[in-house]
Motif scaffolding. Structure first.
Motif, PDB file in Angstrom:
ATOM      1  N   PRO A  58     -58.344 -42.710  25.871  1.00  0.00           N
ATOM      2  CA  PRO A  58     -58.721 -43.961  26.547  1.00  0.00           C
ATOM      3  C   PRO A  58     -59.412 -44.905  25.576  1.00  0.00           C
ATOM      4  O   PRO A  58     -59.788 -44.513  24.469  1.00  0.00           O
ATOM      5  N   ILE A  59     -59.560 -46.147  25.996  1.00  0.00           N
ATOM      6  CA  ILE A  59     -60.310 -47.130  25.212  1.00  0.00           C
ATOM      7  C   ILE A  59     -61.476 -47.629  26.048  1.00  0.00           C
ATOM      8  O   ILE A  59     -61.568 -47.345  27.241  1.00  0.00           O
TER       9      ILE A  59
ATOM     10  N   SER B 151     -52.355 -49.003  31.173  1.00  0.00           N
ATOM     11  CA  SER B 151     -51.117 -48.890  30.397  1.00  0.00           C
ATOM     12  C   SER B 151     -51.089 -47.596  29.587  1.00  0.00           C
ATOM     13  O   SER B 151     -50.028 -46.990  29.397  1.00  0.00           O
ATOM     14  N   ILE B 152     -52.258 -47.154  29.130  1.00  0.00           N
ATOM     15  CA  ILE B 152     -52.338 -45.881  28.401  1.00  0.00           C
ATOM     16  C   ILE B 152     -51.991 -44.715  29.323  1.00  0.00           C
ATOM     17  O   ILE B 152     -51.225 -43.817  28.951  1.00  0.00           O
ATOM     18  N   GLU B 153     -52.539 -44.722  30.534  1.00  0.00           N
ATOM     19  CA  GLU B 153     -52.238 -43.645  31.476  1.00  0.00           C
ATOM     20  C   GLU B 153     -50.751 -43.607  31.822  1.00  0.00           C
ATOM     21  O   GLU B 153     -50.155 -42.523  31.924  1.00  0.00           O
TER      22      GLU B 153
ATOM     23  N   ASN C 139     -53.645 -32.821  27.268  1.00  0.00           N
ATOM     24  CA  ASN C 139     -54.316 -33.965  27.873  1.00  0.00           C
ATOM     25  C   ASN C 139     -55.729 -34.110  27.311  1.00  0.00           C
ATOM     26  O   ASN C 139     -56.640 -33.383  27.697  1.00  0.00           O
ATOM     27  N   LEU C 140     -55.900 -35.039  26.393  1.00  0.00           N
ATOM     28  CA  LEU C 140     -57.232 -35.387  25.902  1.00  0.00           C
ATOM     29  C   LEU C 140     -57.850 -36.518  26.717  1.00  0.00           C
ATOM     30  O   LEU C 140     -59.070 -36.628  26.819  1.00  0.00           O
ATOM     31  N   PHE C 141     -57.012 -37.372  27.274  1.00  0.00           N
ATOM     32  CA  PHE C 141     -57.445 -38.607  27.938  1.00  0.00           C
ATOM     33  C   PHE C 141     -58.593 -38.368  28.912  1.00  0.00           C
ATOM     34  O   PHE C 141     -59.638 -38.997  28.821  1.00  0.00           O
ATOM     35  N   SER C 142     -58.402 -37.445  29.845  1.00  0.00           N
ATOM     36  CA  SER C 142     -59.392 -37.252  30.908  1.00  0.00           C
ATOM     37  C   SER C 142     -60.719 -36.717  30.386  1.00  0.00           C
ATOM     38  O   SER C 142     -61.776 -36.974  30.981  1.00  0.00           O
TER      39      SER C 142
ATOM     40  N   LEU D 212     -62.443 -47.552  20.422  1.00  0.00           N
ATOM     41  CA  LEU D 212     -61.098 -47.097  20.072  1.00  0.00           C
ATOM     42  C   LEU D 212     -61.131 -45.800  19.256  1.00  0.00           C
ATOM     43  O   LEU D 212     -60.566 -44.785  19.654  1.00  0.00           O
ATOM     44  N   HIS D 213     -61.771 -45.866  18.092  1.00  0.00           N
ATOM     45  CA  HIS D 213     -61.862 -44.689  17.221  1.00  0.00           C
ATOM     46  C   HIS D 213     -63.007 -43.800  17.692  1.00  0.00           C
ATOM     47  O   HIS D 213     -63.940 -44.265  18.349  1.00  0.00           O
ATOM     48  N   ILE D 214     -62.931 -42.523  17.357  1.00  0.00           N
ATOM     49  CA  ILE D 214     -63.959 -41.610  17.833  1.00  0.00           C
ATOM     50  C   ILE D 214     -64.842 -41.121  16.690  1.00  0.00           C
ATOM     51  O   ILE D 214     -64.456 -41.151  15.524  1.00  0.00           O
ATOM     52  N   ASN D 215     -66.031 -40.683  17.045  1.00  0.00           N
ATOM     53  CA  ASN D 215     -67.026 -40.239  16.072  1.00  0.00           C
ATOM     54  C   ASN D 215     -67.027 -38.709  15.974  1.00  0.00           C
ATOM     55  O   ASN D 215     -66.149 -38.029  16.516  1.00  0.00           O
TER      56      ASN D 215
END
Length: 222
Positions: free
Chosen positions: A143-144, A159-161, A180-183, A201-204
């Protein structure tokens, strides 16, 4: 006074054009260097490949999983067709598995869901054709959080989903594993949780630890 405003507006427009051109050239140059680098690194038999865009590139996967068999083939700014153009190495190598996350940059440049999944289908078919025995894992797109973006994203979590649903269906049809990483990365407002990202957007580091937690059993079972 009007002339000053007019010239100021022109200056802003010209500056933005040059800035966009600079970043386009910079990303193209980065892409070319990374591809050249990868083409000169042999893929060892039994390797586990993580391939995708900047979200993949920015992680030290072998250290994250404490597994020297894992190699990084991420390139910042990449899109589905870009990955398809750089997987010729699968013809002449014997990796054990490939983990793929790609598509957010397609959405953020305005590509339609239908166009993206069509290219995605061609990509995974090419992977399977080049290396029929490879274990293929397809990640959902993350997700963003538009509230943390610099500027306004074209992509949305809706739109991503929708694209993720199509990726999941594709995985089922080609005997790949959908992850599934989104949830896992959502906050209570169904946006990318700010504790995992500072730009929406990017992850830490915390985000990659969560990614590891979701993925570790798949790695273990390879």
């Amino acid at each position: 006074m009007w002339n000053k405003i007019k010239y100021g507006a022109i200056l802003i427009i010209v500056t933005n054009i040059f800035a966009q051109d600079f970043w386009t050239q910079a990303m193209n140059s980065h892409y070319s260097r990374r591809v050249s680098h990868f083409n000169n690194l042999p893929v060892k038999k039994g390797a586990i490949i993580f391939i995708g865009d900047s979200i993949t590139e920015q992680c030290n996967w072998s250290e994250l999983f404490d597994n020297p068999e894992i190699i990084n083939r991420g390139i910042g700014g990449d899109v589905v067709d870009g990955v398809a153009k750089r997987i010729e190495f699968l013809k002449t190598s014997e990796p054990e598995a490939l983990f793929l996350m790609i598509g957010i940059n397609n959405l953020n440049r305005g590509d339609s869901n239908d166009a993206i999944i069509k290219e995605y289908k061609l990509l995974v078919e090419k992977i399977k054709a080049y290396n029929p025995s490879i274990k293929l894992f397809l990640y959902s797109i993350l997700p963003i959080n538009e509230n943390s973006f610099i500027g306004i994203p074209i992509a949305s979590n809706e739109s991503i989903e929708a694209l993720n649903q199509n990726i999941q269906k594709l995985a089922e049809n080609i005997d790949a594993v959908y992850i599934n990483l989104f949830s896992h990365f959502l906050n209570s407002e169904r946006k990318l949780d700010k504790k995992y990202s500072n730009d929406g957007l990017h992850i830490n580091g915390e985000g990659y630890l969560l990614w590891k937690e979701v993925t570790k059993n798949y790695i273990h079972d390879i």
